[in-house]
Design a protein around this motif. Structure first.
Motif, mmCIF file in Angstrom:
data_model
loop_
_atom_site.group_PDB
_atom_site.id
_atom_site.type_symbol
_atom_site.label_atom_id
_atom_site.label_comp_id
_atom_site.label_asym_id
_atom_site.label_seq_id
_atom_site.Cartn_x
_atom_site.Cartn_y
_atom_site.Cartn_z
ATOM 1 N N PHE A 1 0.853 -1.178 0.000
ATOM 2 C CA PHE A 1 0.000 0.000 0.000
ATOM 3 C C PHE A 1 0.891 1.231 0.000
ATOM 4 O O PHE A 1 1.954 1.237 0.627
ATOM 5 C CB PHE A 1 -0.887 0.057 1.251
ATOM 6 C CG PHE A 1 -2.037 -0.888 1.229
ATOM 7 C CD1 PHE A 1 -3.200 -0.583 0.542
ATOM 8 C CD2 PHE A 1 -1.967 -2.090 1.921
ATOM 9 C CE1 PHE A 1 -4.267 -1.451 0.530
ATOM 10 C CE2 PHE A 1 -3.036 -2.968 1.915
ATOM 11 C CZ PHE A 1 -4.178 -2.645 1.221
ATOM 12 N N ASP B 1 -2.580 5.224 1.629
ATOM 13 C CA ASP B 1 -3.598 4.177 1.455
ATOM 14 C C ASP B 1 -4.497 4.422 0.243
ATOM 15 O O ASP B 1 -5.640 3.984 0.221
ATOM 16 C CB ASP B 1 -4.451 4.007 2.710
ATOM 17 C CG ASP B 1 -3.648 3.440 3.868
ATOM 18 O OD1 ASP B 1 -2.703 2.669 3.613
ATOM 19 O OD2 ASP B 1 -3.967 3.760 5.017
ATOM 20 N N LEU C 1 -2.984 0.316 -4.069
ATOM 21 C CA LEU C 1 -2.524 -1.031 -3.735
ATOM 22 C C LEU C 1 -1.821 -1.563 -4.969
ATOM 23 O O LEU C 1 -2.392 -1.559 -6.071
ATOM 24 C CB LEU C 1 -3.698 -1.949 -3.371
ATOM 25 C CG LEU C 1 -3.364 -3.436 -3.232
ATOM 26 C CD1 LEU C 1 -2.435 -3.669 -2.047
ATOM 27 C CD2 LEU C 1 -4.632 -4.262 -3.090
ATOM 28 N N ARG D 1 -4.160 -0.645 -8.127
ATOM 29 C CA ARG D 1 -5.583 -0.445 -7.859
ATOM 30 C C ARG D 1 -5.791 0.807 -7.019
ATOM 31 O O ARG D 1 -5.139 0.970 -5.989
ATOM 32 C CB ARG D 1 -6.124 -1.670 -7.143
ATOM 33 C CG ARG D 1 -7.596 -1.665 -6.954
ATOM 34 C CD ARG D 1 -8.039 -3.028 -6.425
ATOM 35 N NE ARG D 1 -9.454 -3.118 -6.377
ATOM 36 C CZ ARG D 1 -10.226 -3.551 -7.373
ATOM 37 N NH1 ARG D 1 -9.684 -3.967 -8.481
ATOM 38 N NH2 ARG D 1 -11.523 -3.592 -7.245
ATOM 39 N N MET E 1 -7.624 2.515 -4.403
ATOM 40 C CA MET E 1 -8.472 2.076 -3.297
ATOM 41 C C MET E 1 -9.507 3.120 -2.899
ATOM 42 O O MET E 1 -10.427 2.817 -2.160
ATOM 43 C CB MET E 1 -7.604 1.714 -2.077
ATOM 44 C CG MET E 1 -6.597 0.609 -2.371
ATOM 45 S SD MET E 1 -7.343 -0.907 -3.014
ATOM 46 C CE MET E 1 -8.318 -1.422 -1.621
ATOM 47 N N PRO F 1 -13.638 2.266 -5.772
ATOM 48 C CA PRO F 1 -13.835 0.843 -6.035
ATOM 49 C C PRO F 1 -14.314 0.543 -7.454
ATOM 50 O O PRO F 1 -14.165 -0.572 -7.934
ATOM 51 C CB PRO F 1 -14.890 0.414 -5.015
ATOM 52 C CG PRO F 1 -15.037 1.520 -4.059
ATOM 53 C CD PRO F 1 -14.460 2.753 -4.680
#
Length: 106
Positions: free
Chosen positions: A36, A40, A43, A55, A57, A60
């Protein structure tokens, strides 16, 4: 988050450890490293298939970005992924001994 040899990344919410893991699919081979970024937001998951899934985060519904490690015409298995302390750069080490950097501000 943890990667496994079936190409899946599983992520658990540590504030509620009894919940089921969220599962991400995308890689065709063993996931060798996950990380991460410090904020945050991202990812990253590296794989033996020569890809890194990135990705977002915070969204979504966003598509997963796939980065490819190539040496000439061959995919290079990923040995490790890591973010810099500000989350601006993603470093990806390949089994060919080369570390590649991606800037995440673009």
């Amino acid at each position: 988050a943890a990667g496994s040899n079936d190409g899946l990344v599983r992520m658990w919410d540590l504030t509620n450890p009894k919940t089921q893991a969220t599962v991400f699919k995308g890689q065709e081979d063993e996931v060798t490293s996950v990380a991460f970024d410090p904020r945050d937001r991202w990812l990253a998951a590296g794989s033996n298939d020569g890809t890194v899934l990135l990705r977002d985060m915070t969204d979504p519904e966003a598509d997963t970005t796939v980065l490819h490690l190539m040496a000439e015409l061959f995919d290079v298995p990923v040995s490790s992924v890591a973010f810099d302390p500000r989350g601006r750069w993603l470093a990806v080490a390949g089994f060919d001994g080369i570390v590649r950097l991606w800037e995440l501000t673009d």
